[in-house]
Design a protein around this motif. Structure first.
Motif, PDB file in Angstrom:
ATOM      1  N   ARG A  99      -7.584   7.317  28.016  1.00 22.76           N
ATOM      2  CA  ARG A  99      -8.039   8.162  26.919  1.00 22.76           C
ATOM      3  C   ARG A  99      -7.003   9.201  26.536  1.00 22.76           C
ATOM      4  N   VAL A 100      -6.381   9.782  27.522  1.00 24.14           N
ATOM      5  CA  VAL A 100      -5.410  10.814  27.194  1.00 24.14           C
ATOM      6  C   VAL A 100      -4.152  10.198  26.601  1.00 24.14           C
ATOM      7  N   GLN A 101      -3.851   8.991  27.032  1.00 25.22           N
ATOM      8  CA  GLN A 101      -2.710   8.320  26.395  1.00 25.22           C
ATOM      9  C   GLN A 101      -2.989   8.058  24.930  1.00 25.22           C
ATOM     10  N   HIS A 102      -4.205   7.665  24.647  1.00 29.42           N
ATOM     11  CA  HIS A 102      -4.564   7.447  23.250  1.00 29.42           C
ATOM     12  C   HIS A 102      -4.481   8.734  22.450  1.00 29.42           C
ATOM     13  N   LEU A 103      -4.949   9.815  23.069  1.00 31.11           N
ATOM     14  CA  LEU A 103      -4.880  11.098  22.364  1.00 31.11           C
ATOM     15  C   LEU A 103      -3.437  11.524  22.133  1.00 31.11           C
ATOM     16  N   HIS A 104      -2.610  11.245  23.094  1.00 26.55           N
ATOM     17  CA  HIS A 104      -1.200  11.603  22.929  1.00 26.55           C
ATOM     18  C   HIS A 104      -0.574  10.816  21.794  1.00 26.55           C
ATOM     19  N   LEU A 105      -0.906   9.544  21.740  1.00 31.10           N
ATOM     20  CA  LEU A 105      -0.391   8.729  20.633  1.00 31.10           C
ATOM     21  C   LEU A 105      -0.877   9.259  19.298  1.00 31.10           C
ATOM     22  N   LEU A 106      -2.147   9.619  19.272  1.00 30.73           N
ATOM     23  CA  LEU A 106      -2.696  10.181  18.044  1.00 30.73           C
ATOM     24  C   LEU A 106      -1.949  11.443  17.638  1.00 30.73           C
ATOM     25  N   ALA A 107      -1.707  12.297  18.633  1.00 32.98           N
ATOM     26  CA  ALA A 107      -1.022  13.545  18.349  1.00 32.98           C
ATOM     27  C   ALA A 107       0.383  13.290  17.814  1.00 32.98           C
ATOM     28  N   GLN A 108       1.036  12.298  18.413  1.00 32.31           N
ATOM     29  CA  GLN A 108       2.392  12.006  17.952  1.00 32.31           C
ATOM     30  C   GLN A 108       2.371  11.483  16.526  1.00 32.31           C
ATOM     31  N   LYS A 109       1.416  10.632  16.272  1.00 32.55           N
ATOM     32  CA  LYS A 109       1.331  10.080  14.911  1.00 32.55           C
ATOM     33  C   LYS A 109       1.053  11.171  13.901  1.00 32.55           C
TER      34      LYS A 109
END
Lengths: 674, 255
Positions: B80-90
């Motif tokens: 989940r946090v990896q997904h959030l990090h990807l979202l943040a980067q995007k």
């Protein structure tokens, strides 16, 4: 901007609107005409709130072709340490080592002062290495390149460590063959590698993603395969015989800073000689084709009949007069032989071919003794020797058709006579005379005399085809003389019997065909076909004998007026469209005059009463009985003067009463009866 | 545990302390010698062992099951946090793409020199510190970091390219992750909260921090917001991954 004309302002960041490259600090002092411009490269201008310097004016660099010392990059390999590199630019006097100093600052420092590079790399020039003790993550670092005396800052750079991570290339790149395509032209491989040892993946410090690239040996374009996690990736669709290069690099997840590429490996799979496979394939194809051919042959041979029917539908065979397939099927062998032998045409025409004239009529056959066909004539005479009622005229012979009254034996004579009639009737219809005359011939009483007068015009055309067989009806032989059959198509309420028209009515040259006639023929045809059995015929005749003793409706088959039952059936079955009904002779009914009229392709017998006007125009194959003479003969000619040999062709357009052909109303019947 | 009472000798209860003496006294008497190895005692001992064994086994299985469950929860939290990090980067990249190069440079500098809300949360900043920290500490820090972004994330600029309808979805994801980390915390606690008091008091004054930077239309504020969010997500991802790998039994837990 010229030297000396520089605007001086106190700014944080400013873009110089002048041909100078990059940004510069311009400081304007109040009232002090001090200009301090520091031209820095675009990428390296950094402004920190702690940094505000005033440079003396002599620091202005206005030459756009002069490169100041600058940082070339700062990188971290594993998020633990990092290094920065710079270059002296085009400043020649700064190339000596130690001329440039690098200072750094990080946000978490409490003192907020610039510290010098902790480790000037000894091996690499102009490199500063920060070891793990000096490295913090998620913290802003600023590095500055300045001169030795710290009075000139050439470049400044700020970053956070996680943003400058470029991992080392993966190691141990290798490939294994997954499979080769059946054709041997393509293959798939699985490339595998290991993460760089510097990146501490095992403890989860770095999460790496990899990107694989491959290309053909001599190509310049790399194909990129993206890959999220994992340290292996399959490559599909490589061609055998070609050499490929494969390389991989990695980056931190969610950061797009890929590191350097690993060493490329070469992938090569030699072509597999597939001759054996092609040979096998060829063999299989050959055997398969042979098997399919054999199978098809089997099908064809087993289903030949059906296939023939499907592919080549049977063309309706021409009607063979006189031969009925039903007769052939049901009759006995001797009868068959009799039938076949009687015909003088090798079996096809058991009847004398010139038996009939063009005009078909029921019970009237005429033998033309003048015919130069002695053979046939002899046959006919032989056939008809049973009853010599030949009455020959110069035109032809007429014969009487005797129909016995009550002593009619339906059994035997019927068969014989029917057979004879069949044999005789099925001869060529074209020989039948188109019309009948009113000639009467002596006949055995009570015989039905059928007189036939050949029409002169037709006779001329059909000379040589006139063997009319004179038949008599009477006793057992009477049927023999009857060489035709008439099928009873319907029975009139008044007692008359409607005979259906025959088949194979040939058109005389000047035949007249009318629609009405055809319609009548059609109507006649629409009557029941009762010619399907001898028994039926006998019954019919009996019935007719008993019921309608005084009426006879004879309708001539189209085939010359005479057809046998068998022939009628034969003709009727394959060709139902044509009026192919057999005529039956009626034994008991009083003789009627049969009248034939030439009609197109059809010649029909009409039973014309004395008031022929009451009848419909002659329909094909019907001959209207004109009159019944004292001898109970049917006069088929129109009520012309008696004995008139000429038979004016009854015009089909002669108006007849609106009555279906072959039907006699009671009043008409009265007219008919003498 | 009741010391074995030997009443055979002289009718007085003999306690454990005096056991050794007794045995030595009785050693010559094979009656007493047998007493120390009396079948009754043996049976008691064996019974105790037999009683303990299933308990041990059960506790073994339970702990194993708990470990497996814990690992599963860690996996979920990390993903989940990896997904959030990807979202943040995007989100950050999309916003960055809308800026002019000059603006980009300026804002980057400003951001780097400015502070994020989460700077007040003390967290390990290098690998050594991170590995030194306990799993529970890492979990707590992650919890706080996620908590600090629950409300400010609602004001993030969402670009159209993301698969997120609005910023509320990001807030929801953060809340879910917070719950998950809480579960991990309760599952990892060894009974005593090993947090320092300093940590618990250093709650950031979030809520209005980013409001001070200006309204929603403020480019600088948006940029800083997105940059800070991205940085914090990377932090949490790193902490949780390290914690997971430490808890995991496998050698290469991130592969």
């Amino acid at each position: 901007m010229k030297y000396g004309n520089v605007n001086i302002r106190l700014v944080s960041l400013l873009r110089l609107h002048c041909p100078l490259r990059g940004l510069g600090y311009i400081v304007e002092l109040k009232g002090v005409p001090v200009v301090s411009v520091l031209v820095l490269s675009d990428e390296q201008i950094v402004r920190s709130r702690h940094h505000s310097r005033i440079f003396p004016a002599d620091n202005i660099v206005l030459d756009p072709f002069v490169h100041a010392p600058h940082f070339t990059g700062c990188k971290s390999r594993e998020l633990v340490t990092f290094s920065c590199w710079w270059s002296a630019g085009s400043f020649q006097n700064l190339t000596e080592p130690g001329a440039l100093q690098m200072f750094y600052w990080k946000k978490t420092d409490l003192t907020k002062e610039w510290r010098e590079c902790p480790d000037y790399s000894s091996s690499v020039k102009n490199e500063c290495f920060f070891n793990k003790n000096n490295t913090v993550i998620w913290t802003t670092y600023c590095v500055r390149l300045s001169s030795k005396s710290q009075n000139i800052t050439y470049d400044e750079l700020c970053f956070e460590l996680q943003d400058i991570v470029h991992p080392d290339p993966p190691v141990a790149l290798n490939w294994t063959l997954l499979n080769v395509s059946r054709s041997g032209l393509n293959y798939d491989i699985m490339a595998s590698w290991e993460p760089p040892p510097s990146a501490d993946v095992s403890v989860g410090w770095l999460t790496l993603v990899y990107e694989l690239q491959f290309r053909r040996r001599n190509s310049s374009h790399w194909k990129v395969l993206e890959h999220e996690f994992g340290t292996q990736k399959s490559i599909y669709g490589l061609s055998t015989g070609e050499e490929y290069e494969v390389r991989v690099h990695c980056s931190m997840r969610a950061f797009n800073n890929f590191g350097e590429f690993s060493d490329a490996i070469f992938v090569h799979v030699s072509e597999i000689p597939s001759k054996e496979s092609t040979f096998t394939v060829t063999l299989v194809l050959i055997f398969g084709a042979v098997g399919v051919a054999i199978f098809l042959m089997l099908i064809i041979f087993s289903q030949q009949q059906r296939l023939m029917v499907i592919l080549l539908p049977p063309v309706p065979a021409p009607k063979i007069k006189g031969i009925d397939t039903e007769l052939l099927k049901k009759r006995k062998l001797n009868e068959l032989n009799f039938l076949l032998s009687v015909g003088g045409m090798g079996g096809l025409h058991p009847y004398p071919p010139d038996l009939y004239q063009d005009e078909p009529w029921m019970e009237f056959t005429e033998l033309d003794t003048d015919e130069p066909e002695p053979g046939e004539k002899e046959d006919n005479q032989r056939l008809l020797s049973l009853g010599h009622n030949n009455h020959c005229t110069n035109h032809g012979c007429s014969h009487t058709l005797s129909i016995p009254d009550n002593d009619y034996d339906p059994e035997l004579p019927d068969q014989e006579t029917l057979m004879l009639m069949a044999a005789l009737l099925s001869s060529q219809p074209e020989k039948v005379e188109p019309c009948l005359g009113n000639q009467r011939s002596h006949s055995n009483p009570p015989a039905l005399e059928v007189l036939d007068v050949p029409c002169p015009r037709l006779q001329a055309s059909e000379r040589g085809e006139r063997p009319l067989v004179q038949t008599q009806l009477g006793g057992p032989h009477s049927w023999v003389n009857i060489n035709f059959y008439a099928q009873v198509s319907d029975v009139m309420p008044a007692g008359g019997v409607v005979l259906s028209p025959g088949q194979q009515v040939r058109a005389p040259e000047n035949a007249i065909t009318t629609e009405e006639d055809k319609k009548k023929i059609g109507k006649m045809e629409g009557g029941e076909e009762e010619s399907e059995g001898e028994e039926e015929e006998e019954e019919e005749e009996e019935r007719i004998n008993k019921k309608f003793p005084s009426q006879l409706l004879v309708v001539d088959p189209e085939a010359g007026g005479y057809t046998t039952e068998s022939s009628g059936r034969q003709i009727s079955t394959p060709d139902p469209s044509s009026p192919g009904e057999v005529y039956h002779a009626f034994p008991p009914p009083p003789p009627y005059l049969l009248h034939t009229t030439p009609l197109g392709d059809y010649q029909s017998l009409y039973i014309l009463p004395n008031s022929p006007a009451q009848f419909l125009p002659p329909v094909l194959d019907y001959t209207v009985v004109q009159d019944v003479d004292s001898q109970h003969s049917l006069l088929l000619n129109p009520p012309s003067p008696q004995g008139s040999p000429s038979c004016p062709p009854q015009p089909p357009s002669k108006p007849l009463p609106t009555m279906p052909i072959g039907y006699l109303t009671p009043d008409l019947l009265g007219n008919l009866l003498p | 545990m009741v010391p074995p009472i030997d009443t055979l000798k002289h009718g007085f209860p003999v306690y454990k302390n005096s056991g050794p003496k007794q045995t030595t006294t009785y050693s010559t008497d094979h009656r007493t010698f047998k007493l120390s190895n009396h079948p009754w005692q043996l049976r008691v001992k064996m019974g105790q062992v037999f009683l303990l064994m299933p308990v041990l086994l059960v506790s073994c299985f339970l702990s194993q099951g708990a470990a497996i469950e814990n690992q599963r929860l860690f996996n979920i939290a990390v993903s989940r946090v990896q997904h959030l990090h990807l979202l943040a980067q995007k989100m950050f990249n999309d916003f960055d793409g809308t800026l002019l190069p000059d603006e980009r440079r300026q804002l980057n500098k400003i951001f780097l020199l400015d502070f994020c809300n989460s700077d007040s949360i003390v967290s390990p900043v290098d690998k050594h510190e991170t590995q030194k920290s306990s799993v529970l500490k890492l979990l707590h820090i992650s919890f706080r970091l996620i908590e600090s972004w629950e409300y400010p994330s609602q004001t993030l600029i969402i670009s159209n390219s993301l698969m997120v309808r609005n910023a509320n979805q990001i807030s929801e994801k953060l809340s879910d992750l917070k719950v998950g980390i809480n579960l991990l915390i309760t599952g990892s606690q060894d009974g005593v909260l090993s947090l320092d008091d300093n940590d618990s008091q250093q709650l950031p004054p979030y809520g209005n921090y980013y409001q001070n930077l200006g309204g929603d239309g403020n480019v600088r504020r948006n940029y800083e917001l997105l940059a800070c969010f991205k940085k914090d997500m990377h932090k949490v991802e790193t902490y949780l991954t390290v914690a997971k790998c430490r808890k995991s039994l496998e050698a290469n837990c991130t592969l």
